[in-house]
Design a protein around this motif. Structure first.
Motif, PDB file in Angstrom:
ATOM      1  N   ALA A  76       0.817  -1.191   0.051  1.00  0.00           N
ATOM      2  CA  ALA A  76      -0.011  -0.012  -0.005  1.00  0.00           C
ATOM      3  C   ALA A  76       0.764   1.187  -0.304  1.00  0.00           C
ATOM      4  CB  ALA A  76      -0.871  -0.035   1.286  1.00  0.00           C
ATOM      5  N   ILE A  77       2.079   1.173   0.609  1.00  0.00           N
ATOM      6  CA  ILE A  77       2.917   2.445   0.557  1.00  0.00           C
ATOM      7  C   ILE A  77       3.598   2.493  -0.580  1.00  0.00           C
ATOM      8  CG2 ILE A  77       5.150   3.079   1.692  1.00  0.00           C
ATOM      9  CD1 ILE A  77       4.561   1.812   4.381  1.00  0.00           C
ATOM     10  N   VAL A  78       3.917   1.366  -1.332  1.00  0.00           N
ATOM     11  CA  VAL A  78       4.627   1.618  -2.582  1.00  0.00           C
ATOM     12  C   VAL A  78       3.776   2.015  -3.605  1.00  0.00           C
ATOM     13  CG1 VAL A  78       5.608   0.356  -4.488  1.00  0.00           C
ATOM     14  CG2 VAL A  78       6.639  -0.310  -2.039  1.00  0.00           C
ATOM     15  N   LEU A  79       2.541   1.622  -3.517  1.00  0.00           N
ATOM     16  CA  LEU A  79       1.490   1.958  -4.343  1.00  0.00           C
ATOM     17  C   LEU A  79       0.631   3.373  -4.019  1.00  0.00           C
ATOM     18  CD1 LEU A  79       0.146  -1.390  -5.521  1.00  0.00           C
ATOM     19  CD2 LEU A  79       1.581   0.023  -6.913  1.00  0.00           C
ATOM     20  N   ARG A  80       1.293   3.906  -3.048  1.00  0.00           N
ATOM     21  CA  ARG A  80       0.622   4.927  -2.375  1.00  0.00           C
ATOM     22  C   ARG A  80      -1.072   5.169  -2.230  1.00  0.00           C
ATOM     23  NH1 ARG A  80       5.544   5.786  -1.983  1.00  0.00           N
ATOM     24  NH2 ARG A  80       6.715   7.413  -2.569  1.00  0.00           N
ATOM     25  N   ASP A  81      -1.566   4.005  -1.606  1.00  0.00           N
ATOM     26  CA  ASP A  81      -2.711   3.858  -1.231  1.00  0.00           C
ATOM     27  C   ASP A  81      -3.210   4.120   0.069  1.00  0.00           C
ATOM     28  OD1 ASP A  81      -5.436   2.910  -0.979  1.00  0.00           O
ATOM     29  OD2 ASP A  81      -5.394   1.903  -2.860  1.00  0.00           O
ATOM     30  N   LYS A  95       1.280  -2.864  15.333  1.00  0.00           N
ATOM     31  CA  LYS A  95       1.854  -1.818  14.306  1.00  0.00           C
ATOM     32  C   LYS A  95       3.369  -1.776  14.336  1.00  0.00           C
ATOM     33  CE  LYS A  95      -0.553   1.649  15.839  1.00  0.00           C
ATOM     34  NZ  LYS A  95      -1.290   2.649  16.167  1.00  0.00           N
ATOM     35  N   SER A  96       4.008  -1.493  15.520  1.00  0.00           N
ATOM     36  CA  SER A  96       5.465  -1.423  15.527  1.00  0.00           C
ATOM     37  C   SER A  96       6.499  -2.470  15.211  1.00  0.00           C
ATOM     38  CB  SER A  96       5.981  -1.021  16.850  1.00  0.00           C
ATOM     39  OG  SER A  96       5.510  -1.885  17.941  1.00  0.00           O
ATOM     40  N   ILE A  97       5.870  -3.670  15.265  1.00  0.00           N
ATOM     41  CA  ILE A  97       6.445  -4.913  14.922  1.00  0.00           C
ATOM     42  C   ILE A  97       6.410  -4.744  13.267  1.00  0.00           C
ATOM     43  CG2 ILE A  97       6.648  -7.375  14.929  1.00  0.00           C
ATOM     44  CD1 ILE A  97       5.410  -7.361  17.713  1.00  0.00           C
ATOM     45  N   LEU A  98       5.412  -4.589  12.797  1.00  0.00           N
ATOM     46  CA  LEU A  98       5.175  -4.778  11.223  1.00  0.00           C
ATOM     47  C   LEU A  98       6.028  -3.448  10.509  1.00  0.00           C
ATOM     48  CD1 LEU A  98       3.654  -6.581   9.275  1.00  0.00           C
ATOM     49  CD2 LEU A  98       1.859  -4.989   9.585  1.00  0.00           C
ATOM     50  N   ALA A  99       5.827  -2.408  11.179  1.00  0.00           N
ATOM     51  CA  ALA A  99       6.549  -1.257  10.616  1.00  0.00           C
ATOM     52  C   ALA A  99       7.957  -1.466  10.450  1.00  0.00           C
ATOM     53  CB  ALA A  99       5.975  -0.074  11.281  1.00  0.00           C
ATOM     54  N   SER A 100       8.458  -2.134  11.516  1.00  0.00           N
ATOM     55  CA  SER A 100      10.254  -2.420  11.367  1.00  0.00           C
ATOM     56  C   SER A 100      10.702  -3.312  10.812  1.00  0.00           C
ATOM     57  CB  SER A 100      10.437  -2.532  13.117  1.00  0.00           C
ATOM     58  OG  SER A 100       9.984  -3.769  13.734  1.00  0.00           O
ATOM     59  N   ARG A 101       9.696  -4.480  10.120  1.00  0.00           N
ATOM     60  CA  ARG A 101      10.285  -5.330   9.134  1.00  0.00           C
ATOM     61  C   ARG A 101      10.622  -4.926   7.923  1.00  0.00           C
ATOM     62  NH1 ARG A 101       5.768 -10.157   9.682  1.00  0.00           N
ATOM     63  NH2 ARG A 101       7.770 -11.368   8.648  1.00  0.00           N
ATOM     64  N   HIS A 102      11.787  -5.499   7.476  1.00  0.00           N
ATOM     65  CA  HIS A 102      12.445  -5.146   6.184  1.00  0.00           C
ATOM     66  C   HIS A 102      11.797  -6.277   5.048  1.00  0.00           C
ATOM     67  CE1 HIS A 102      14.842  -3.208   9.353  1.00  0.00           C
ATOM     68  NE2 HIS A 102      15.066  -2.381   8.379  1.00  0.00           N
ATOM     69  N   ASP A 103      11.847  -5.761   3.949  1.00  0.00           N
ATOM     70  CA  ASP A 103      11.803  -6.474   2.657  1.00  0.00           C
ATOM     71  C   ASP A 103      13.262  -7.098   2.305  1.00  0.00           C
ATOM     72  OD1 ASP A 103      13.185  -4.465   1.282  1.00  0.00           O
ATOM     73  OD2 ASP A 103      11.161  -3.945   0.220  1.00  0.00           O
ATOM     74  N   ILE A 104      13.251  -7.927   1.127  1.00  0.00           N
ATOM     75  CA  ILE A 104      14.567  -8.489   0.883  1.00  0.00           C
ATOM     76  C   ILE A 104      15.282  -7.509   0.347  1.00  0.00           C
ATOM     77  CG2 ILE A 104      13.230 -10.671   0.179  1.00  0.00           C
ATOM     78  CD1 ILE A 104      13.740  -9.777  -2.843  1.00  0.00           C
ATOM     79  N   LEU A 110       9.178   3.307   6.188  1.00  0.00           N
ATOM     80  CA  LEU A 110       9.975   4.664   5.778  1.00  0.00           C
ATOM     81  C   LEU A 110      10.880   4.664   4.707  1.00  0.00           C
ATOM     82  CD1 LEU A 110      11.216   5.645   9.535  1.00  0.00           C
ATOM     83  CD2 LEU A 110       9.121   6.409   8.250  1.00  0.00           C
ATOM     84  N   HIS A 111      11.674   3.564   4.452  1.00  0.00           N
ATOM     85  CA  HIS A 111      12.261   3.562   3.280  1.00  0.00           C
ATOM     86  C   HIS A 111      11.496   3.701   1.952  1.00  0.00           C
ATOM     87  CE1 HIS A 111      15.625   1.685   5.683  1.00  0.00           C
ATOM     88  NE2 HIS A 111      15.950   2.713   5.522  1.00  0.00           N
ATOM     89  N   LEU A 112      10.455   2.678   2.096  1.00  0.00           N
ATOM     90  CA  LEU A 112       9.380   2.800   0.943  1.00  0.00           C
ATOM     91  C   LEU A 112       8.602   4.087   0.748  1.00  0.00           C
ATOM     92  CD1 LEU A 112       7.923  -0.803   1.771  1.00  0.00           C
ATOM     93  CD2 LEU A 112       9.680  -0.214  -0.025  1.00  0.00           C
ATOM     94  N   ALA A 113       8.315   4.623   1.730  1.00  0.00           N
ATOM     95  CA  ALA A 113       7.465   5.855   1.591  1.00  0.00           C
ATOM     96  C   ALA A 113       8.381   7.135   1.181  1.00  0.00           C
ATOM     97  CB  ALA A 113       7.085   6.449   3.072  1.00  0.00           C
ATOM     98  N   ALA A 114       9.740   6.842   1.330  1.00  0.00           N
ATOM     99  CA  ALA A 114      10.648   8.073   0.934  1.00  0.00           C
ATOM    100  C   ALA A 114      11.014   8.048  -0.552  1.00  0.00           C
ATOM    101  CB  ALA A 114      11.871   7.999   1.593  1.00  0.00           C
TER     102      ALA A 114
END
Length: 136
Positions: A76-81, A95-104, A110-114
């Motif tokens: 949803a962040i990547v696609l800006r939805d 929320k905090s656990i999920l938000a701190s996870r990293h993709d491959i 935060l990186h994706l939103a930037a």
């Protein structure tokens, strides 16, 4: 207009039945059903009702990741939805656990939103200032 509402109502009933049915399905069965494709398509087209019902009946779906290691909310962040991302706020302590996870690629939320929005997302907005405002 009445026919359109009736079709929408019937589609919602069908969606609820499907979500209830997949509640007890194993991850390997979900993979075979290609449920992730349906979810990603819903995110791509901003069908928040689909994602909302899925999470209501299958709350553990928040932990599923695509081949890039991205969750529903990462997509949803990547696609800006923002409508789908707003479902994130009802997760409570998860929320905090999920938000701190990293993709491959080692990107968190935060990186994706930037990253810049996809050009297709911005092309319907005229003017650079308005595009920048949309980004912010």
């Amino acid at each position: 207009m009445h026919d359109k509402k009736l079709v929408n109502h019937e589609a919602n009933k069908l969606l609820i039945l499907i979500c209830k049915e997949i509640k007890g399905v194993s991850n390997s069965e979900l993979d075979m059903m290609e449920i992730d494709k349906a979810v990603m398509t819903a995110i791509k087209y901003g069908i928040v009702e689909f994602v909302n019902e899925l999470l209501k009946y299958n709350p553990d779906f928040i932990w599923r990741e695509d081949k890039r290691g991205r969750s529903i909310f990462s997509q949803a962040i990547v696609l800006r939805d923002e409508k789908i991302f707003n479902l994130f706020y009802r997760l409570g302590t998860k929320k905090s656990i999920l938000a701190s996870r990293h993709d491959i690629f080692k990107n968190n939320f935060l990186h994706l939103a930037a990253k810049l929005s996809p050009p297709a997302h911005l092309e319907h907005i005229s003017g650079h200032a308005l595009q920048m405002q949309r980004e912010l």
